[in-house]
Motif scaffolding. Sequence first.
Motif, short mmCIF file in Angstrom:
data_model
loop_
_atom_site.label_atom_id
_atom_site.label_comp_id
_atom_site.label_asym_id
_atom_site.label_seq_id
_atom_site.Cartn_x
_atom_site.Cartn_y
_atom_site.Cartn_z
N ASN A 44 0.94 -1.22 -0.10
CA ASN A 44 -0.06 0.08 0.04
C ASN A 44 0.99 1.10 0.08
OD1 ASN A 44 -1.99 2.09 0.67
ND2 ASN A 44 -3.17 0.54 1.63
N VAL A 45 0.59 2.26 -0.74
CA VAL A 45 1.34 3.67 -0.67
C VAL A 45 1.14 4.19 0.49
CG1 VAL A 45 1.18 5.86 -1.68
CG2 VAL A 45 0.75 3.73 -3.38
N LEU A 46 0.13 3.96 1.28
CA LEU A 46 -0.10 4.67 2.36
C LEU A 46 0.70 4.12 3.62
CD1 LEU A 46 -4.00 5.00 2.51
CD2 LEU A 46 -2.15 6.85 1.97
N GLU A 47 1.38 2.89 3.16
CA GLU A 47 2.40 2.11 4.20
C GLU A 47 3.78 2.55 3.60
OE1 GLU A 47 0.93 -1.93 4.36
OE2 GLU A 47 -0.78 -1.11 5.50
N ASN A 48 4.21 3.49 2.72
CA ASN A 48 5.34 3.98 2.25
C ASN A 48 5.84 2.84 1.47
OD1 ASN A 48 7.10 5.85 1.76
ND2 ASN A 48 8.59 5.09 3.26
N ASN A 49 4.85 2.23 0.31
CA ASN A 49 5.45 1.07 -0.67
C ASN A 49 4.98 1.77 -2.02
OD1 ASN A 49 6.37 -0.76 1.35
ND2 ASN A 49 4.07 -1.23 1.77
N ALA A 50 5.51 1.22 -3.04
CA ALA A 50 5.21 1.66 -4.43
C ALA A 50 3.47 1.45 -4.66
CB ALA A 50 6.18 1.03 -5.45
N GLY A 51 2.90 0.59 -4.16
CA GLY A 51 1.54 0.50 -4.50
C GLY A 51 1.06 -0.50 -5.34
N ASN A 52 2.09 -1.29 -5.88
CA ASN A 52 1.81 -2.48 -6.87
C ASN A 52 0.96 -3.65 -6.17
OD1 ASN A 52 3.15 -0.63 -8.73
ND2 ASN A 52 4.47 -2.49 -9.58
N ARG A 53 -0.02 -4.03 -6.98
CA ARG A 53 -0.59 -5.36 -6.46
C ARG A 53 0.05 -6.69 -6.70
NH1 ARG A 53 -6.61 -5.33 -9.16
NH2 ARG A 53 -7.37 -3.71 -8.12
N ARG A 54 0.06 -7.61 -5.75
CA ARG A 54 0.84 -8.73 -5.93
C ARG A 54 0.25 -9.75 -6.97
NH1 ARG A 54 5.03 -9.54 -2.26
NH2 ARG A 54 4.82 -8.14 -0.36
N LEU A 55 -1.05 -9.63 -7.21
CA LEU A 55 -1.38 -10.84 -8.05
C LEU A 55 -1.51 -10.03 -9.52
CD1 LEU A 55 -3.23 -13.50 -8.20
CD2 LEU A 55 -5.31 -12.01 -8.11
N ASP A 56 -1.19 -10.86 -10.42
CA ASP A 56 -1.29 -10.58 -11.76
C ASP A 56 -1.85 -11.62 -12.48
OD1 ASP A 56 -0.73 -9.05 -14.38
OD2 ASP A 56 1.13 -9.81 -14.32
N GLY A 57 -2.35 -11.34 -13.86
CA GLY A 57 -2.72 -12.70 -14.62
C GLY A 57 -2.65 -11.79 -16.20
N GLY A 58 -2.72 -12.63 -17.23
CA GLY A 58 -2.86 -12.21 -18.40
C GLY A 58 -2.64 -13.45 -19.50
N ILE A 59 -1.95 -13.21 -20.73
CA ILE A 59 -1.81 -13.98 -21.81
C ILE A 59 -0.50 -14.12 -22.34
CG2 ILE A 59 -2.64 -14.12 -24.07
CD1 ILE A 59 -5.10 -12.71 -23.52
N ILE A 60 -0.07 -15.30 -22.76
CA ILE A 60 1.23 -15.73 -23.09
C ILE A 60 1.15 -15.98 -24.70
CG2 ILE A 60 3.28 -16.77 -22.88
CD1 ILE A 60 2.76 -17.24 -20.17
N VAL A 61 1.82 -15.53 -25.66
CA VAL A 61 1.98 -15.83 -27.00
C VAL A 61 3.25 -16.22 -27.19
CG1 VAL A 61 1.34 -15.28 -29.46
CG2 VAL A 61 -0.33 -14.71 -27.45
#
Length: 145
Positions: free
Chosen positions: A74-91
């Motif tokens: 969390n940005v409010l906890e002095n972090n960059a704010g990125n989510r840990r979970l990601d998903g997408g497509i590979i080709v």
Amino acid sequence: MDYVKNAKMNELYLQIPVRIAARLPLGKDYHASLNAGPYIACGVGGKTSGSIPYYHDTGSSDGNRLFKINTFGNVLENNAGNRRLDGGIIVGIAFEYRRLIIGAEAQVGLVKINQQLRQVIDTEEFHNYLPRNFASFFTVGYKFR
């Protein structure tokens, strides 16, 4: 961003891809492989660093304030704010000549990895900017038999 200089973001993900592939014969010694599918990933670590011009006396020789924070959290906890979970497509595509393999792969994230930027950067320039992960790879390999 005008006020951040030399920014560098590192992200380390544990990824699970699920792909469907087809290997096509092009000749006696030639083959092509095509693959595609979804992936899911979890951020396990990373640091974001850079410098911000500091307009008060900092004691540093270049007048910049250095920072190093966690990429995920969390940005409010002095972090960059990125989510840990990601998903997408590979080709991916690969060409084989006898035992030599040359390939290329692209990954496009479908998850908006940082929606907290608006809390930090409230300018017209970044109003609609919501970053996603993107990666591309080129490979050269050799098959041992």
